[in-house]
Design an enzyme around this catalytic site. Structure first.
Site, PDB file in Angstrom:
ATOM      1  N   GLY A 116       0.910  -1.346  -0.004  1.00  0.00           N
ATOM      2  CA  GLY A 116       0.124  -0.170  -0.044  1.00  0.00           C
ATOM      3  C   GLY A 116       0.939   1.076   0.067  1.00  0.00           C
ATOM      4  N   LYS A 117       0.238   2.266  -0.250  1.00  0.00           N
ATOM      5  CA  LYS A 117       0.842   3.738  -0.420  1.00  0.00           C
ATOM      6  C   LYS A 117       0.143   4.611   0.313  1.00  0.00           C
ATOM      7  CE  LYS A 117       3.566   6.545  -3.465  1.00  0.00           C
ATOM      8  NZ  LYS A 117       2.931   7.773  -3.233  1.00  0.00           N
ATOM      9  N   VAL A 123       4.401   0.913   1.996  1.00  0.00           N
ATOM     10  CA  VAL A 123       4.370   0.054   2.694  1.00  0.00           C
ATOM     11  C   VAL A 123       4.601  -1.299   1.721  1.00  0.00           C
ATOM     12  CG1 VAL A 123       3.294  -1.405   4.452  1.00  0.00           C
ATOM     13  CG2 VAL A 123       2.846   1.032   4.303  1.00  0.00           C
ATOM     14  N   ASP A 241      -7.118  10.348  12.023  1.00  0.00           N
ATOM     15  CA  ASP A 241      -7.498  10.034  10.576  1.00  0.00           C
ATOM     16  C   ASP A 241      -8.164   8.941  10.499  1.00  0.00           C
ATOM     17  OD1 ASP A 241      -7.224  10.626   8.129  1.00  0.00           O
ATOM     18  OD2 ASP A 241      -5.194   9.984   7.563  1.00  0.00           O
TER      19      ASP A 241
HETATM   20  N1  LIG Z   1       1.097  -3.388   8.520  1.00  0.00           N
HETATM   21  C1  LIG Z   1       0.431  -3.468   7.441  1.00  0.00           C
HETATM   22  N2  LIG Z   1       0.337  -4.591   6.840  1.00  0.00           N
HETATM   23  C2  LIG Z   1      -0.190  -4.545   5.369  1.00  0.00           C
HETATM   24  N3  LIG Z   1      -0.532  -3.462   4.785  1.00  0.00           N
HETATM   25  C3  LIG Z   1      -0.418  -2.204   5.481  1.00  0.00           C
HETATM   26  C4  LIG Z   1       0.216  -2.167   6.765  1.00  0.00           C
HETATM   27  N4  LIG Z   1       0.392  -0.992   7.180  1.00  0.00           N
HETATM   28  C5  LIG Z   1      -0.400  -0.401   6.052  1.00  0.00           C
HETATM   29  N5  LIG Z   1      -0.386  -0.861   5.007  1.00  0.00           N
HETATM   30  C6  LIG Z   1      -1.086  -0.664   3.676  1.00  0.00           C
HETATM   31  O1  LIG Z   1      -0.494   0.521   3.096  1.00  0.00           O
HETATM   32  C7  LIG Z   1      -1.396   1.666   3.241  1.00  0.00           C
HETATM   33  C8  LIG Z   1      -0.809   3.043   3.590  1.00  0.00           C
HETATM   34  O2  LIG Z   1      -0.151   2.820   4.958  1.00  0.00           O
HETATM   35  P1  LIG Z   1      -0.207   4.032   5.965  1.00  0.00           P
HETATM   36  O3  LIG Z   1      -1.661   4.315   6.071  1.00  0.00           O
HETATM   37  O4  LIG Z   1       0.478   3.733   7.130  1.00  0.00           O
HETATM   38  O5  LIG Z   1       0.439   5.016   5.170  1.00  0.00           O
HETATM   39  P2  LIG Z   1       0.485   6.579   5.199  1.00  0.00           P
HETATM   40  O6  LIG Z   1       1.523   7.026   4.146  1.00  0.00           O
HETATM   41  O7  LIG Z   1       0.517   7.001   6.467  1.00  0.00           O
HETATM   42  O8  LIG Z   1      -0.953   6.882   4.386  1.00  0.00           O
HETATM   43  P3  LIG Z   1      -2.053   8.016   4.658  1.00  0.00           P
HETATM   44  O9  LIG Z   1      -1.509   9.279   3.815  1.00  0.00           O
HETATM   45  O10 LIG Z   1      -3.468   7.437   4.204  1.00  0.00           O
HETATM   46  O11 LIG Z   1      -1.866   8.601   5.841  1.00  0.00           O
HETATM   47  C9  LIG Z   1      -2.819   1.195   4.034  1.00  0.00           C
HETATM   48  O12 LIG Z   1      -3.614   1.740   3.599  1.00  0.00           O
HETATM   49  C10 LIG Z   1      -2.632  -0.328   3.716  1.00  0.00           C
HETATM   50  O13 LIG Z   1      -3.249  -0.609   2.516  1.00  0.00           O
END
Ligand SMILES: Nc1ncnc2c1ncn2[C@@H]1O[C@H](COP(=O)(O)OP(=O)(O)OP(=O)(O)O)[C@@H](O)[C@H]1O
Length: 676
Positions: A116-117, A123, A241
């Site tokens: 994911g991103k 990630v 969030d």
């Molecule tokens: N522990 C995990 N296991 C599997 N997938 C994950 C995990 N953590 C995050 N992801 C995937 O990665 C995506 C992005 O992670 P995360 O929300 O932590 O990143 P972010 O850059 O902080 O995102 P945002 O801009 O939405 O705040 C998540 O929506 C999910 O799909």
């Protein structure tokens, strides 16, 4: 005792229908000298150069400026968090990421694929390709598959070191509903966090199921999500969030596949000070938005400091989204998208939002949007709302609700029995309910006895006559306002002004005239605008101001105000014309601090918080959508700090007289959006 307290209604007499006394504030400092503080008697420097600052805002270029400043993150595929700027779209697990990761003495992980991103982080799935050390094997972090969250050291959240999320995970890692962080550290250009590998997000599930989700499943999500938030809140944090993309299930095929987790702690903040246990102090910064537009609470939109209620409001929107597949504010576009979405949220009553949802969803939304800033949510009660939907047997639920069962059990133990319908609660004033209304907001300050006079429903043609008569009687205009294109005028003997000029103009505002009067040492002391964009500007000599500046804009110019605050200016008057705002700021205004409360209804709760911290209302203005209240701390202590406010559907003729009888005098008045 000078006693001329006459009403001056020259138009049709309106019946006073609704009256809200917001607060009778009694801060009379008995025992202290009652010598009036001569706000207007402070001597100005004899000659002040550079007195005439800019008068900004009459040009098209400023339209929408405020909205342009906010970083709104929504997009219609789900919603990106604000405060997290996206980098290049194809930065996923690109070659720029290392092929292998090893943090300190962690095992070596090989990066397999992108999971994911988000706005910041990428990630990826990491596969362990080396042995785990004995210590970690014992503490249970020997997983073969892990999630690796990468954040580039140049990304916005990493300028001062590791992402703030790391700090939050130090406290929350592994608590119920939060994945465990195994290792964190820096490798090359990236901050890397090694954490439990999870499965699909609720958004993925909804999206892969033709944009639907069963009521049973959503009710289970409600139950478990509330317990996860309770857990997180009990550790002193709010998530900030909450949205479908941030709720993940455990990995498919594992014993956690029916467990719910909440990830992305990048916007988490403390609602309580860990050492003192005190709730964080209330504040509102209307130019700061954190969260995701689609799911953000109204308070988050308005820039209020996050507290527990905000997570629950976002959860309510998340649940309705999963159930109905759409929220009424999706699809709103434009530079002022955040404003439009917030306005729509405020305008959508829970009954309308939850029209096709089972009753518990509406009740939950009603509860949470009416929570006060520092109020402790009744998590167990919210959970019990959904019990009727999911049935009594947790074994056959589509989602594991262990956390919720435990919470209900604990609360039940503590209380002996669980209050289902709030029987043991005091009925409370509802924060977000009520019918939107357009009303007069009038503010009264305690003062030494003086003459004050009001006129309302005054046409352009009558203004001069009233002012002349007032001047003859030794009165100057202290505030002006307008409703239905008719003017309201307050004149009194306590302004301290020595001379006054005014102009009715067809523009909002008439820059040339103001510049001319500035040249002659007059300063704007009151102003008002009408729906058809004409204005009434009053300029006076004898104020204590040494410099003045004003701005006209299509949205509330909070960013400009904060800039001027930094330069030593304070808001000294405000007006609206239709949806436009004019704000006047002056130097040496006699204040040591100033704040703004801005809301889509009368910001009663915010005013109370500000009153408690020593602020008093010093300017008000309202459009048909929003009310803005400026509150200031006077430089000199007031002999009597009493302040009262009223909201009335008609001009408060009778009430003014009652206030006068208590030596309370109208200090500010406006007509616009409130709630009744
Ligand atoms: N522990 C995990 N296991 C599997 N997938 C994950 C995990 N953590 C995050 N992801 C995937 O990665 C995506 C992005 O992670 P995360 O929300 O932590 O990143 P972010 O850059 O902080 O995102 P945002 O801009 O939405 O705040 C998540 O929506 C999910 O799909």
């Amino acid at each position: 005792m000078p006693e001329l307290r006459e009403g001056g209604c020259r138009g049709r007499a309106l019946k006073d229908q609704v009256v809200w006394v917001d607060r009778v504030a009694t801060w009379r400092r008995d025992g202290r000298s009652r010598q009036a503080v001569q706000e207007n008697g402070v001597k100005r420097p004899a000659l002040v150069l550079n007195r005439f600052l800019e008068c900004v805002g009459e040009t098209e270029g400023l339209i929408g400026e405020e909205a342009g400043e906010r970083r709104m993150g929504d997009n219609d595929s789900g919603g990106r968090s604000a405060n997290k700027l996206p980098r290049g779209e194809d930065e996923g697990c690109t070659p720029s990421l290392p092929e292998k990761v090893q943090i300190g003495n962690s095992p070596v992980y090989k990066i397999e694929r992108k999971l994911g991103k988000g706005g910041f982080g990428q990630v990826c799935l990491g596969r362990r390709i080396s042995a785990t050390n004995a210590k970690d094997r014992i503490s249970g972090i020997s997983a073969v598959e892990v999630a690796l969250k990468f954040e580039h050291r140049n990304s916005k959240g990493c300028h001062h070191g590791p992402p703030s999320e790391w700090q939050v995970y130090n406290t929350l890692s592994g608590i119920h509903g939060v994945p465990r962080v195994h290792y964190k550290g820096r490798q090359g250009d990236y901050y890397v966090m090694v954490m439990d590998m999870l499965g699909p997000s609720l958004w993925d599930i909804w999206n892969n199921n033709s944009h639907t989700m069963s009521t049973d499943m959503v009710a289970c999500i409600a139950i478990e999500a509330i317990s996860i938030l309770e857990n997180m809140h009990s550790k002193g944090y709010v998530h900030g969030d909450v949205k479908p993309e941030n709720f993940l299930l455990g990995p498919p095929g594992t014993h956690d596949e029916k467990r719910l987790f909440l990830v992305d702690l990048g916007l988490a903040t403390k609602w309580k000070d860990a050492s003192t246990g005190q709730h964080v102090v209330y504040d509102q910064r209307p130019d700061i938005f954190r969260g995701t537009v689609r799911y953000a609470s109204v308070h988050a939109h308005l820039g209020r400091i996050g507290s527990r209620r905000d997570d629950l409001e976002s959860l309510a929107y998340t649940l309705v989204f999963l159930l109905r597949g759409r929220l009424p504010w999706q699809g709103l576009q434009g530079e002022n998208k955040g404003f439009l979405v917030c306005k729509k949220k405020m305008a959508t009553a829970p009954i309308a939002l939850c029209y096709f949802c089972p009753l518990p969803f509406r009740l939950f939304l009603e509860y949470v949007v009416n929570l006060k800033f520092d109020e402790e949510p009744n998590y167990a009660k919210y959970i019990s709302l959904f019990d009727g939907i999911v049935g009594p047997n947790p074994e056959i639920r589509p989602l594991n609700t262990d956390g919720a069962q435990k919470l209900i059990y604990q609360v039940g133990q503590k209380r002996g029995r669980l209050s289902m319908e709030g029987e043991d609660e005091q009925p409370k004033k509802r924060v977000r309910m009520g019918t939107p209304a357009t009303q007069w907001i009038s503010v009264y300050n305690a003062r030494r006895p003086m003459k004050q006079r009001y006129h309302y429903n005054v046409t352009d043609l009558r203004i001069a006559q009233h002012i002349e008569k007032g001047n003859e009687d030794g009165l100057f205009i202290s505030c002006v306002s307008s409703s239905s294109n008719l003017w309201a005028l307050i004149m009194d003997a306590g302004t301290g002004f020595t001379s006054q000029v005014y102009e009715l103009s067809q523009s909002f505002l008439h820059k040339e005239w103001i510049l001319e009067q500035w040249e002659k040492n007059y300063y704007i002391s009151a102003l008002a605008g009408t729906n058809n964009c004409s204005s009434f500007v009053v300029m006076s000599k004898g104020t204590q101001y040494t410099q003045q500046s004003y701005k006209v804009s299509d949205s509330f110019p909070f960013k400009w105000i904060t800039k001027k605050w930094r330069e030593g200016f304070y808001v000294t008057s405000m007006a609206t014309a239709g949806a436009r705002w004019a704000v006047v700021m002056s130097r040496t205004a006699g204040f040591s601090n100033q704040v703004v409360e801005l809301d889509f209804l009368y910001p009663s709760e915010g005013i109370h918080w500000r009153w408690d911290s020593g602020h008093r209302i010093t300017a008000t203005a309202a459009t048909p959508d929003q009310a803005a209240i400026v509150l200031s701390v006077p430089r000199r202590n007031l002999a009597d700090e009493t302040q009262e406010t009223l909201r009335t559907s008609a001009f408060p003729t009778q009430h003014v007289k009652e206030k006068w009888a208590k030596n309370l005098y109208m200090s500010s008045v406006c007509y616009g959006r409130t709630v009744s």
